[in-house]
Design a protein around this motif. Structure first.
Motif, mmCIF file in Angstrom:
data_model
loop_
_atom_site.group_PDB
_atom_site.id
_atom_site.type_symbol
_atom_site.label_atom_id
_atom_site.label_comp_id
_atom_site.label_asym_id
_atom_site.label_seq_id
_atom_site.Cartn_x
_atom_site.Cartn_y
_atom_site.Cartn_z
ATOM 1 N N UNK A 193 0.843 -1.204 0.000
ATOM 2 C CA UNK A 193 0.000 0.000 0.000
ATOM 3 C C UNK A 193 0.886 1.265 0.000
ATOM 4 N N UNK A 194 1.977 1.186 0.741
ATOM 5 C CA UNK A 194 2.934 2.314 0.767
ATOM 6 C C UNK A 194 3.511 2.552 -0.625
ATOM 7 N N UNK A 195 3.885 1.470 -1.314
ATOM 8 C CA UNK A 195 4.420 1.591 -2.685
ATOM 9 C C UNK A 195 3.366 2.181 -3.609
ATOM 10 N N UNK A 196 2.133 1.727 -3.417
ATOM 11 C CA UNK A 196 1.019 2.206 -4.259
ATOM 12 C C UNK A 196 0.781 3.715 -4.051
ATOM 13 N N UNK A 197 0.839 4.135 -2.786
ATOM 14 C CA UNK A 197 0.593 5.549 -2.465
ATOM 15 C C UNK A 197 1.687 6.469 -2.980
ATOM 16 N N UNK A 198 2.888 5.899 -3.189
ATOM 17 C CA UNK A 198 4.013 6.719 -3.669
ATOM 18 C C UNK A 198 4.296 6.517 -5.147
ATOM 19 N N UNK A 199 3.342 5.942 -5.830
ATOM 20 C CA UNK A 199 3.522 5.718 -7.282
ATOM 21 C C UNK A 199 3.347 7.014 -8.044
#
Length: 385
Positions: free
Chosen positions: A379-385
């Motif tokens: 989710x963290x990776x997704x939010x920083x995409x």
């Protein structure tokens, strides 16, 4: 409608839906005059009227009728013509199709008996065996009998199996399978794995372009387990039909991963495996370069992760938790790539320190068991995409 009359009508529906085997004709007559809203009765009735009737028709057309035809062959030899004979070499002969179906069935049978060997659920008897199939009045060849009569061919089929191969996790013990793989429950009952077998066989018959590929059993297993353990008996009773339609819908999005001819296309599995490394390169260049330097290709481990939706990497309750997030995401297969990337980043220190052999072992038998940590990172990776 008066209150007492309405209450009586609600009760009539509850009785009809509470039967061990629902009388669909009686239920249809009740529904025709309108369905009460209370207690989710309408939702259940609509599902029974559409899903379950359609699924019952599949059972009749693809298992029961061919079984009756085979039984009749032995009883009415005078009805058999050269055009419709088991030895007829014509590829359009229904018997030729029957024997091809047997090869598919043996592949399915071999795989479903091995579903989650570390838990007893799939070997246990279901509380709701399929009455259409197990009706003692029916003297025809069921899937169980078809398998029993062709077990001598099973090893050959297993060796010559095409499609997705070697997808089982090396971390899962093969010694946990029953010593007698063909031991079945008494007549009148059936194990949960037999229900899964029937779902996969009907899916294969309805989708001849893909049929059955090894690994589909690992996707249908968690879906069926979820529906078959529903605390609401009204839902649990229809776990087989619900699983079939849920699996079919999921496979409509995921099927390209199983079609070998699409491997190198933009919708095939090769593109998706490379997408994991593309994302890793963007998120953690140092780790990406390390894997490249050691010539650890994405197909060595992401093939199984992506194709089987991580169902082989974690225990069943954890797989179901991952699928909660996966299924609720609008772009679920992109989220799966994020999860795979998160899995790599979370063990980056071990991977950066390890050689080829150590790293392959880490990736083939993933060490982190806390799926909440993995999902949070994704989710963290997704939010920083």
């Amino acid at each position: 409608m008066s209150t007492s009359k309405h209450r009586n009508r609600v009760q009539e529906f509850k009785v009809a839906l509470g039967e061990k085997q629902i009388d669909s004709k009686a239920l249809q007559e009740l529904c025709f005059s309108g369905i009460p809203f209370e207690g989710g009765i309408r939702a259940v009735c609509w599902k029974v009227s559409i899903y379950f009737e359609v699924y019952s028709q599949f059972l009749k057309e693809m298992i029961i009728q061919p079984g009756i035809a085979k039984a009749n062959l032995g009883l009415n030899r005078e009805d058999v013509t050269m055009e419709d004979h088991p030895l007829n070499p014509n590829p359009d002969s229904r018997w030729n199709n029957y024997f091809k179906d047997n090869e598919v069935l043996l592949q399915i049978d071999k795989d479903v008996r091995r579903l989650y060997p570390d838990m007893a659920f799939f070997q246990r008897a279901t509380d709701y065996p399929c009455q259409l199939i197990l009706d003692p009045q029916n003297d025809y060849e069921t899937l169980r009998r078809r398998v029993e009569q062709t077990t001598l061919k099973a090893q050959t089929v297993n060796r010559n199996r095409s499609g997705v191969t070697n997808v089982s996790s090396p971390g899962k013990s093969l010694n946990l399978y029953p010593s007698n793989e063909y031991e079945v429950l008494p007549n009148g009952s059936e194990a949960h794995w037999e229900v899964v077998e029937r779902i996969l066989f009907i899916y294969a018959k309805l989708n001849p372009g893909i049929a059955y590929v090894q690994g589909m059993n690992e996707i249908v297993g968690p879906i069926y387990y979820t529906f078959a353990t529903d605390p609401n008996d009204e839902w649990k009773e229809h776990a087989e039909a619900d699983t079939f339609f849920c699996f079919t819908n999921l496979m409509s999005e995921n099927r390209d991963n199983f079609i070998k001819s699409l491997d190198d296309s933009q919708c095939g599995i090769t593109f998706k495996m490379e997408s994991v490394y593309s994302m890793l390169k963007d998120k953690d260049m140092e780790l990406y370069l390390k894997l490249q330097e050691q010539n650890i290709k994405p197909q060595y481990f992401t093939f199984r992760w992506l194709t089987l939706l991580l169902s082989q990497e974690f225990l069943l309750p954890d797989v179901i938790r991952i699928w909660d997030s996966l299924f609720s995401d609008q772009d679920r297969f992109h989220f799966l790539i994020l999860v795979c990337c998160a899995m790599l980043i979370l063990i980056r220190d071990q991977l950066l320190a390890g050689d080829f052999t150590i790293n392959m072992r880490l990736l083939q038998d993933y060490p982190i068991t806390d799926v909440h940590t993995i999902l949070a990172k994704a989710k963290e990776l997704q939010d920083h995409s």
